[in-house]
Write an enzyme that holds these catalytic residues in place. Structure first.
Site, PDB file in Angstrom:
ATOM      1  N   HIS A  11      45.029  32.440  49.405  1.00  0.00           N
ATOM      2  CA  HIS A  11      44.318  33.563  49.438  1.00  0.00           C
ATOM      3  C   HIS A  11      43.111  33.527  48.494  1.00  0.00           C
ATOM      4  CE1 HIS A  11      48.808  34.823  49.719  1.00  0.00           C
ATOM      5  NE2 HIS A  11      48.435  35.087  50.950  1.00  0.00           N
ATOM      6  N   HIS A 124      50.710  24.660  42.483  1.00  0.00           N
ATOM      7  CA  HIS A 124      50.173  25.988  42.539  1.00  0.00           C
ATOM      8  C   HIS A 124      50.780  27.030  41.400  1.00  0.00           C
ATOM      9  CE1 HIS A 124      48.592  29.524  44.820  1.00  0.00           C
ATOM     10  NE2 HIS A 124      49.670  30.182  44.782  1.00  0.00           N
ATOM     11  N   HIS A 128      49.176  29.320  38.406  1.00  0.00           N
ATOM     12  CA  HIS A 128      49.384  30.510  38.088  1.00  0.00           C
ATOM     13  C   HIS A 128      49.912  30.706  36.736  1.00  0.00           C
ATOM     14  CE1 HIS A 128      48.653  33.011  41.476  1.00  0.00           C
ATOM     15  NE2 HIS A 128      49.418  32.494  42.322  1.00  0.00           N
ATOM     16  N   GLY A 292      50.837  37.034  42.838  1.00  0.00           N
ATOM     17  CA  GLY A 292      50.494  38.470  43.510  1.00  0.00           C
ATOM     18  C   GLY A 292      51.433  39.408  42.973  1.00  0.00           C
ATOM     19  N   ASN A 296      51.666  44.418  40.834  1.00  0.00           N
ATOM     20  CA  ASN A 296      52.596  45.465  41.089  1.00  0.00           C
ATOM     21  C   ASN A 296      52.629  46.348  39.814  1.00  0.00           C
ATOM     22  OD1 ASN A 296      54.842  47.230  41.414  1.00  0.00           O
ATOM     23  ND2 ASN A 296      55.043  46.511  43.510  1.00  0.00           N
ATOM     24  N   ARG A 399      40.075  44.165  40.373  1.00  0.00           N
ATOM     25  CA  ARG A 399      40.231  45.533  39.536  1.00  0.00           C
ATOM     26  C   ARG A 399      38.439  45.741  39.395  1.00  0.00           C
ATOM     27  NH1 ARG A 399      44.901  46.228  41.294  1.00  0.00           N
ATOM     28  NH2 ARG A 399      46.521  46.350  39.955  1.00  0.00           N
ATOM     29  N   ALA A 400      37.960  47.194  39.382  1.00  0.00           N
ATOM     30  CA  ALA A 400      36.957  47.220  38.751  1.00  0.00           C
ATOM     31  C   ALA A 400      37.162  47.850  37.399  1.00  0.00           C
ATOM     32  CB  ALA A 400      36.209  48.510  39.746  1.00  0.00           C
TER      33      ALA A 400
HETATM   34 FE   LIG Z   1      50.004  32.323  44.460  1.00  0.00          FE
END
Ligand SMILES: [Fe+2]
Length: 550
Positions: A11, A124, A128, A292, A296, A399-400
């Site tokens: 992504h 990966h 992160h 990701g 949340n 996010r802005a």
């Molecule tokens: Fe990921």
């Protein structure tokens, strides 16, 4: 040492540049290509590289590809296994491995002069993890005891979770959870079941959850369980048995909100157990989060409140975009570089006054240069205008944060509808407030303060709810951005000027974009957005462009 980080495979393709341990630039490809999320998260699009973002990162530092000491790619094809062996149904997944294997040569084509032999594959979830623990503002702790990190996403090479500790630049992995068990994929499945776009619209599910009761929680508890050694199990879920599948755009019912609330609650419970397990093992003081799932903000607040850690810090680009930065930081740390923590998310493109004015002239727009753009904006907002705010460098992450923002008066509930109309957003979704950091404690409680990246939710004090109804979600919460005057002097001045006029140290802040488009990034995007959306004032650098009144 000069390291270019690349994220491309799943992504949000992105690039980041780390020089001598400092973060020089980071940007998502979507901001350049104007295609939301860069590409669809499908195997046959996985070859697409963040070419423009990478070129810009280098150019912003005056570097050529030949100047680089290393290039990182946030997926390690050597760890990958066939999809069916991992229990995933994805017949084209092998394309990912093919493209990843070729990535060094592809990169050398996109960035002539780059040596394919300089490309390092970083796992990966390590990428992160590094994006959180190595970018967080706890550099002293990194040397003494370390910083814990929890990564949760849809998937990496063959896992969906990592629990670890970074200490003196080294990552110790305590636990990973192998696929097919994945909290990220579970949430994505629900997103799709509710008629939204998977790997993109998960925050809509989180918003919808506030309208429901978790009456399917027991069923979810049966299907999604933690294991004693810090991992978890996600079994197949019969979504239809709880609420019927929705087509895109179809009206949702109470059943759907209850299902969203149940999954959200179960996610919070499981995350809490994973965090407590990690803390039990390390005795750590600080937990950092990425992946990701760490976007949340409702779950993040539960972790901040109940995990036992003194502090929780979330990488603002917690999704895959952040892995370009994390992979570069990881490599720099391994090489013994002293890392400088991230001071803000404004790591993207910025423009000089001369460049902005040139663009305004080209567009033959009438504009003015007020004494203080912050005062002009505050005045417009106080009179209930909607303002497009384009200042400084663009944000890295979804996010802005006061650089590419759409602003409005928080005192009028109908402004929520107005902004959701501009952005083509569903009306059940909340908009967020920005608030002066030193006033936040008077108005917002529960979530951690300061909260500069909109990654936690806070309760709005009861006597404030009627004063700022546009930013209060149905459950009485708000996802706030605290603004520190030293860090963000211009935004703070605008907020202060607004408070002087209205008594409210709060302004509605949502990202500057229209429906389906990535956030505005360059001045031309800003003018195109202003031209097509019912915005009253564009504050672009020191200049103001007003919409002529009819
Ligand atoms: Fe990921």
């Amino acid at each position: 040492m000069k390291v270019l980080g690349i994220n491309a495979l799943f992504h949000d393709p992105s690039a980041a540049l780390v020089v001598d341990g400092g973060i020089v630039a980071a940007a998502e490809e979507e901001r350049f290509s104007r295609r939301k999320h860069g590409h669809r998260p499908v195997p046959f699009a996985a070859w697409e590289l963040p070419e423009q973002a990478a070129r810009w990162c280098l150019a912003s530092a005056g570097l050529e590809p030949t100047d680089l000491d290393a290039v990182t790619y946030s997926y390690d094809v050597r760890l990958a296994r066939p999809a069916d062996e991992m229990g995933l149904h994805d017949p084209w997944d092998h394309l990912r491995q093919t493209y990843a294997r070729q990535a060094p040569e592809f990169l050398a084509t996109a960035l002539p002069g780059l040596d394919p032999a300089d490309v390092t594959f970083v796992p990966h979830h390590v990428a992160h993890a590094a994006s959180a623990a190595l970018a967080a503002p706890y550099d002293a702790l990194l040397d003494a005891g370390g910083v814990d990190v929890l990564v949760l996403d849809g998937r990496g090479e063959c896992a969906s979770h990592l629990a670890g500790t970074y200490e003196r630049g080294r990552l110790t992995t305590h636990r990973t959870q192998e696929l097919p068990h994945s909290l990220g994929l579970l949430y994505e499945d629900l997103t799709e079941h509710l008629g939204f776009l998977r790997s993109s619209d998960e925050y809509k599910v989180m918003a919808m959850a506030s309208y429901g009761e978790p009456r399917f929680l027991e069923e979810l508890r049966r299907r999604v369980r933690t294991s004693p050694e810090g991992g978890f199990v996600t079994e197949r879920i019969d979504w239809d048995a709880m609420a019927k599948r929705l087509a895109p755009g179809e009206q949702w019912s109470q059943d759907h909100a209850d299902l969203a609330a149940s999954v959200q609650r179960r996610l919070e419970e499981v995350l809490l157990e994973l965090a407590r397990w990690l803390r039990g093992r390390t005795g750590g003081r600080v937990l950092t989060l990425a992946g990701g799932v760490a976007l949340n903000c409702v779950a993040n607040t539960v972790l901040a409140e109940h995990s036992g850690y003194d502090e929780v810090w979330v990488q603002p680009a917690a999704g895959d975009a952040g892995t370009s930065l994390g992979s570069a930081l990881h490599l720099a740390a391994q090489a013994g570089e002293r890392l400088v923590p991230m001071r803000g998310a404004d790591l993207g493109r910025g423009w000089t006054e001369v460049e902005i004015e040139e663009r305004l002239r080209t567009a033959r727009l009438r504009y003015e240069r007020p004494d203080d753009i912050a005062e002009t904006v505050a005045e417009c907002l106080a009179e209930d205008g909607v303002v497009a705010w384009f200042q400084g460098r663009s944000e890295f992450g979804p996010r802005a944060l006061g650089h590419r923002s759409l602003l409005a008066h928080p005192g009028r509930r109908e402004n929520l509808e107005r902004l959701n109309d501009v952005k083509g957003r569903e009306q059940f979704r909340p908009v967020a407030p920005m608030v002066l950091a030193d006033r936040a404690g008077d108005i917002f409680s529960r979530g951690p303060l300061p909260s500069p990246y909109m990654l936690f939710v806070h309760d709005v004090a009861p006597h404030w709810r009627d004063r700022i109804p546009a930013v209060v979600h149905v459950d009485g919460t708000a996802r706030i951005q605290t603004v520190d005057a030293d860090q963000e002097p211009l935004v703070a001045r605008m907020l202060t000027a607004f408070e002087r006029r209205t008594g409210l140290p709060v302004v509605v802040n949502t990202s500057l974009n229209t429906a389906g488009r990535p956030m505005v990034d360059d001045p031309r995007d800003a003018l195109e957005c202003f031209g097509s959306a019912p915005v009253d004032l564009l504050a672009i650098g020191p200049f103001a462009v007003r919409r002529p009144t009819a």
